[in-house]
Motif scaffolding. Structure first.
Motif, PDB file in Angstrom:
ATOM      1  N   TYR A   3       3.431  18.221 -11.499  1.00 58.07           N
ATOM      2  CA  TYR A   3       2.348  18.771 -10.687  1.00 58.07           C
ATOM      3  C   TYR A   3       2.879  19.278  -9.344  1.00 58.07           C
ATOM      4  N   ILE A   4       3.922  18.629  -8.873  1.00 57.27           N
ATOM      5  CA  ILE A   4       4.552  19.010  -7.606  1.00 57.27           C
ATOM      6  C   ILE A   4       6.052  19.074  -7.840  1.00 57.27           C
ATOM      7  N   LYS A   5       6.665  20.118  -7.319  1.00 59.13           N
ATOM      8  CA  LYS A   5       8.115  20.243  -7.470  1.00 59.13           C
ATOM      9  C   LYS A   5       8.809  19.451  -6.369  1.00 59.13           C
ATOM     10  N   ARG A  23       4.963  20.005   2.248  1.00 60.11           N
ATOM     11  CA  ARG A  23       4.078  18.955   2.755  1.00 60.11           C
ATOM     12  C   ARG A  23       4.287  17.655   1.982  1.00 60.11           C
ATOM     13  N   PHE A  24       4.348  17.753   0.651  1.00 62.72           N
ATOM     14  CA  PHE A  24       4.522  16.543  -0.142  1.00 62.72           C
ATOM     15  C   PHE A  24       5.901  15.923   0.084  1.00 62.72           C
ATOM     16  N   ARG A  25       6.916  16.775   0.319  1.00 60.17           N
ATOM     17  CA  ARG A  25       8.225  16.206   0.623  1.00 60.17           C
ATOM     18  C   ARG A  25       8.181  15.473   1.961  1.00 60.17           C
ATOM     19  N   ILE A  56       2.440   6.873  -6.794  1.00 61.20           N
ATOM     20  CA  ILE A  56       1.554   7.992  -7.145  1.00 61.20           C
ATOM     21  C   ILE A  56       2.292   9.317  -6.972  1.00 61.20           C
ATOM     22  N   LEU A  57       3.004   9.463  -5.859  1.00 57.56           N
ATOM     23  CA  LEU A  57       3.766  10.693  -5.619  1.00 57.56           C
ATOM     24  C   LEU A  57       4.857  10.869  -6.672  1.00 57.56           C
ATOM     25  N   ALA A  58       5.535   9.777  -6.996  1.00 60.94           N
ATOM     26  CA  ALA A  58       6.600   9.858  -8.004  1.00 60.94           C
ATOM     27  C   ALA A  58       6.027  10.309  -9.343  1.00 60.94           C
ATOM     28  N   ILE A  68       0.845  -1.206   0.000  1.00 61.21           N
ATOM     29  CA  ILE A  68       0.000   0.000   0.000  1.00 61.21           C
ATOM     30  C   ILE A  68       0.875   1.249   0.000  1.00 61.21           C
ATOM     31  N   SER A  69       1.902   1.239   0.830  1.00 55.18           N
ATOM     32  CA  SER A  69       2.813   2.391   0.903  1.00 55.18           C
ATOM     33  C   SER A  69       3.604   2.546  -0.387  1.00 55.18           C
TER      34      SER A  69
END
Length: 536
Positions: free
Chosen positions: A196-198, A370-372, A187-189, A180-181
């Motif tokens: 979309y995200i730096k 936050r995403f980092r 997805i983040l990658a 799951i992780s």
């Protein structure tokens, strides 16, 4: 248990099995190519295997398609099935008077359930494949006794072994969490890759944290300035609007007066014509003493005066209209001034623009940070889970090692006398080793493999073994006698092929014959005919 198979192509159309040892006996002269391995492969086929159509294809080529009817007995209940080599992925379940077509997977699931595999177990075929050692399957190499085939990767062997010893459920739960992780990481990658995200490096993250602090300080300062602006501007605006309101009131008063003057002029112009004499005659009806002739003369006088002043009234009316228009324009201008003052009070644009700019920057940087942090948290969690999986797996493998080595030692000491060297299995994270130690002779190596098979048959839910002649061919006679004796004590089914019985003692021969399910020789071929010699 497997109770019976029926096949019209076999030398005996019906073969019946029993609990424990089941022997297929070959001739004393060791004649080959009579079908011993093919019959064992047909048993494997009856137990949902796939190899018969591939490794015994010569049988199908020479005798045609093979249909086998299969009986199992579980809890005193008989279950019947039919499987055909023309459609090996299909099995017919005999239910009452009907034959219901189902998939081979349904059949394997049936076997798994009725052989009472526990929760978290491997599939039926993954469980039995390594221990159905039949010529052609190439899973009888003594140094690789856990392999279903020579190139099978350890990443498949290890989880099946853990499941076989009922040690996999804790690891499986951890692996689910890790999966799951890992999906979240993917997805983040993808979001980072698509822009979309730096993504932030550690140094960039520190700089962003500092920038967020600076933005907060600046936003707090702007809030204070806006509040002061509002207070000060309120005083200024109120005073200015008061002056504008006074001017507007004066203009509105002047406009009112002009409108009154316009009305009087309009009345004078409207009523400036002489009155008809008949209206004075009607007046006599109410006032008989009034001199209507005198009234008419007075009206004529006024009409004359009005006629003289009419041009002047029209001229004055034009002037008043111009004045009215100017007053309306000036009043509108003052109203706009007042509204502009209020708007200025409500929207200090430069401060608000800067506030919005900083807020957007703050949101953007916060999202990156936050995403980092999320990615770091997931990375840490995956790393933690990986460590837990490694530790738990290592703990389980040590347990399996210990119990296997102890049980193999028990069996090898039955197979051989005079304190034989016991085999040893070592289970690592990425490989396993099966050591024959100081005694690495070929016969002893195969006996060591049998000791492992018997240990796993005893300890786990493995339902049966198949040992072809190749397993025994290099083992000393006295050791085979002891092995046969051990087989005969098993409550689980063990299917073996063996020949040259004359070399064994009477007790061993008796055990073999008492547990016979089929005898083959050059006169009694498994599939009724031979094709080993090409026609000239």
């Amino acid at each position: 248990m497997l109770k019976e198979i029926r096949c019209s192509k076999l030398v005996h159309g019906k073969i019946t099995f029993h609990p424990g040892l089941n022997t297929l006996i070959g001739p004393d002269d060791g004649t080959n190519s009579i079908g011993k391995s093919s019959v064992l492969m047909l048993i494997d086929f009856s137990l949902a295997g796939d190899d018969f159509t591939k490794l015994s294809s010569d049988v199908i080529e020479n005798v045609g398609s093979i249909s086998v009817e299969i009986d199992f007995s579980f809890q005193s209940t008989l279950y019947t099935f039919t499987r055909n080599t023309d459609a090996p992925s299909t099995v017919f379940f005999h239910e009452k008077s009907e034959r219901v077509e189902k998939s081979i997977d349904d059949y394997r699931e049936f076997l798994k359930n009725h052989y009472n595999f526990p929760e978290g177990s491997a599939s039926f075929r993954s469980t039995v494949n390594p221990f159905f050692r039949i010529w052609g399957k190439e899973n009888y190499t003594p140094s690789k006794p856990l392999h279903s085939f020579p190139s099978e990767p350890y990443k498949n062997i290890k989880p099946n072994l853990l499941k076989l010893f009922s040690c996999y459920l804790p690891v499986q739960e951890l692996e689910k969490q890790k999966s799951i992780s890992q999906n979240k990481k993917t997805i983040l990658a993808g979001a980072f890759k698509e822009g979309y995200i730096k993504p932030l490096t550690k140094r960039e993250s520190i700089l962003c944290e500092k920038r967020l602090q600076d933005i907060k300080i600046e936003i707090d300062e702007l809030k204070k300035n806006i509040e002061l602006f509002s207070i000060n501007t309120s005083k200024i605006i109120n005073e200015r609007n008061f002056q504008l309101k006074r001017k507007k009131d004066i203009l509105v008063d002047s406009l009112y007066k002009i409108k009154n003057r316009q009305k009087r002029i309009e009345d004078n112009l409207r009523y400036g014509n002489p009155v008809n004499k008949k209206f004075f005659d009607k007046l006599n009806l109410y006032f008989p003493d009034v001199d209507s002739n005198k009234l008419a003369k007075i009206d004529q006088f006024h009409f004359g005066v009005t006629k003289i002043l009419k041009d002047e009234l029209v001229s004055e009316q034009s002037i008043l209209i111009e004045q009215e228009e100017k007053l309306n324009f000036d009043i509108k201008y003052l109203e706009d001034e007042i509204l502009e003052s209020v708007d200025l009070f409500e929207k200090p644009s430069s401060l608000i623009d800067r506030m919005l700019e900083l807020s957007f920057e703050e949101k953007n940087i916060s999202e990156q940070v936050r995403f980092r942090n999320v990615k770091s948290s997931i990375d840490d969690y995956v790393s933690e889970l990986s460590s837990l999986i490694t530790d738990k797996t290592a703990e389980s493998l040590r347990y399996i090692e210990k119990i296997l080595n102890e049980t193999m030692s028990k069996y090898i000491n039955v197979f051989y006398t005079n304190n034989p060297v016991s085999p040893e299995i070592k289970l690592f994270e990425n490989r396993y080793e099966f050591s024959h130690k100081e005694d690495s002779g070929t016969g002893k190596a195969y006996a060591n493999m049998i000791s492992m098979d018997m240990s796993i048959l005893e300890i786990t839910y493995l339902p049966s073994l198949i040992h072809d002649l190749i397993v025994f061919s290099n083992i000393e006679n006295h050791a085979i006698e002891n092995i046969i004796h051990v087989y005969s004590k098993s409550k689980k089914q063990i299917f073996i092929a063996i020949d040259k019985l004359a070399r064994y003692n009477e007790e061993t021969i008796e055990i073999i014959k008492d547990n016979k399910f089929l005898t083959l020789d050059s006169e009694h071929l498994a599939f009724k005919k031979s094709w080993k010699n090409k026609p000239r």
